[in-house]
Design a protein around this motif. Structure first.
Motif, PDB file in Angstrom:
ATOM      1  N   GLY A 152      -3.672   9.678  -4.470  1.00 28.21           N
ATOM      2  CA  GLY A 152      -4.410  10.706  -5.179  1.00 28.21           C
ATOM      3  C   GLY A 152      -5.789  11.027  -4.614  1.00 28.21           C
ATOM      4  N   VAL A 153      -6.135  10.434  -3.497  1.00 28.97           N
ATOM      5  CA  VAL A 153      -7.440  10.651  -2.871  1.00 28.97           C
ATOM      6  C   VAL A 153      -7.243  11.325  -1.517  1.00 28.97           C
ATOM      7  CG1 VAL A 153      -9.514   9.521  -1.957  1.00 28.97           C
ATOM      8  CG2 VAL A 153      -8.423   8.638  -4.026  1.00 28.97           C
ATOM      9  N   MET A 194       0.840  -1.181   0.000  1.00 32.93           N
ATOM     10  CA  MET A 194       0.000   0.000   0.000  1.00 32.93           C
ATOM     11  C   MET A 194       0.885   1.245   0.000  1.00 32.93           C
ATOM     12  SD  MET A 194      -3.137   1.106   2.443  1.00 32.93           S
ATOM     13  CE  MET A 194      -4.349   0.264   1.479  1.00 32.93           C
ATOM     14  N   THR A 195       0.463   2.255  -0.732  1.00 36.35           N
ATOM     15  CA  THR A 195       1.204   3.503  -0.840  1.00 36.35           C
ATOM     16  C   THR A 195       1.100   4.292   0.451  1.00 36.35           C
ATOM     17  OG1 THR A 195       0.602   3.562  -3.161  1.00 36.35           O
ATOM     18  CG2 THR A 195       1.461   5.583  -2.232  1.00 36.35           C
ATOM     19  N   ALA A 196       2.197   4.946   0.807  1.00 39.54           N
ATOM     20  CA  ALA A 196       2.216   5.753   2.019  1.00 39.54           C
ATOM     21  C   ALA A 196       1.285   6.949   1.881  1.00 39.54           C
ATOM     22  CB  ALA A 196       3.639   6.232   2.300  1.00 39.54           C
ATOM     23  N   GLU A 197       0.782   7.383   3.000  1.00 44.35           N
ATOM     24  CA  GLU A 197      -0.043   8.575   3.038  1.00 44.35           C
ATOM     25  C   GLU A 197       0.871   9.799   3.083  1.00 44.35           C
ATOM     26  OE1 GLU A 197      -4.103   9.677   5.239  1.00 44.35           O
ATOM     27  OE2 GLU A 197      -2.511   9.011   6.571  1.00 44.35           O
ATOM     28  N   THR A 198       0.482  10.865   2.375  1.00 46.11           N
ATOM     29  CA  THR A 198       1.211  12.126   2.426  1.00 46.11           C
ATOM     30  C   THR A 198       0.339  13.137   3.142  1.00 46.11           C
ATOM     31  OG1 THR A 198       2.325  11.640   0.345  1.00 46.11           O
ATOM     32  CG2 THR A 198       2.358  13.924   1.087  1.00 46.11           C
ATOM     33  N   LEU A 199       0.909  13.802   4.138  1.00 45.73           N
ATOM     34  CA  LEU A 199       0.195  14.802   4.907  1.00 45.73           C
ATOM     35  C   LEU A 199       0.791  16.166   4.594  1.00 45.73           C
ATOM     36  CD1 LEU A 199      -1.196  14.621   8.357  1.00 45.73           C
ATOM     37  CD2 LEU A 199       0.412  16.459   7.941  1.00 45.73           C
ATOM     38  N   VAL A 244      -4.002  18.507   5.126  1.00 45.71           N
ATOM     39  CA  VAL A 244      -4.752  17.707   4.168  1.00 45.71           C
ATOM     40  C   VAL A 244      -3.921  16.461   3.946  1.00 45.71           C
ATOM     41  CG1 VAL A 244      -5.624  17.549   1.794  1.00 45.71           C
ATOM     42  CG2 VAL A 244      -5.774  19.726   3.029  1.00 45.71           C
ATOM     43  N   SER A 245      -4.516  15.300   4.168  1.00 47.60           N
ATOM     44  CA  SER A 245      -3.789  14.050   3.935  1.00 47.60           C
ATOM     45  C   SER A 245      -4.308  13.394   2.655  1.00 47.60           C
ATOM     46  CB  SER A 245      -3.915  13.101   5.133  1.00 47.60           C
ATOM     47  OG  SER A 245      -5.270  12.844   5.420  1.00 47.60           O
TER      48      SER A 245
END
Length: 124
Positions: free
Chosen positions: A30-31, A1-6, A25-26
Motif C-alpha cells: 500500500g506504499v 515480505m509482500t511482493a511489489e506491484t508495478l 508506479v511501484s
C-alpha cells in the motif's frame, strides 16, 4: 515480505513533477515505492507487473466542498440566474419540500458519480 506491484501506463502524472511518458508506479504493502520512466526502473525481487496500456495513471481527485445533502436538488432544479441570496432561498425552500428519502437517494447517486469520476476523498 509482500511482493511489489508495478503499474505501467502510457502516461504517469505524479503532480509534483512533470508528466512521464511510458511510466510506472511501484507499490508495496500500500506504499508507493517508486515512480518514473519504465526504462529507469530497477528489476529487483518478486515484482508483479500490471500494464494499464494507453491509460493515464495519476492520483485520485479530492473534492473538499461537496454539499452531498443538496445532491437531490441538482439538474437545474434551482436556477442560478437571480443572484446568490435568491438561489440560497430557493435551495432551502426546495429542500424543505423534498423527502428525506429523496435526499438519501441523491447522496447515494452523487457518491456513485464521484467514484466514477476518479474522486477518492471528499469533505462535506
Amino acid at each position: 515480505m509482500t511482493a511489489e506491484t508495478l503499474y505501467r501506463a502510457a502516461w504517469v502524472l505524479p503532480v509534483t513533477s512533470p508528466a512521464i511518458r511510458d511510466g510506472f508506479v511501484s507499490v508495496r504493502e500500500g506504499v508507493i515505492t517508486g515512480v518514473g520512466p519504465i526504462g529507469d526502473r530497477s528489476a529487483t525481487g518478486d515484482v508483479r507487473e500490471i500494464d494499464l496500456g494507453a491509460a493515464i495513471l495519476m492520483p485520485g481527485f479530492v473534492n473538499a466542498h461537496t454539499h452531498l445533502e443538496l445532491s437531490h436538488l441538482g439538474g437545474g432544479a434551482v436556477p442560478g440566474d437571480r443572484g446568490f441570496v435568491p438561489w440560497v432561498e430557493d435551495q432551502l425552500r426546495l429542500r424543505a419540500e423534498r423527502s428525506s428519502e429523496d435526499a438519501t437517494n441523491g447522496i447515494r447517486q452523487a457518491i456513485v458519480s464521484l467514484e466514477a469520476s476518479g474522486t477518492v476523498a471528499i469533505a462535506d
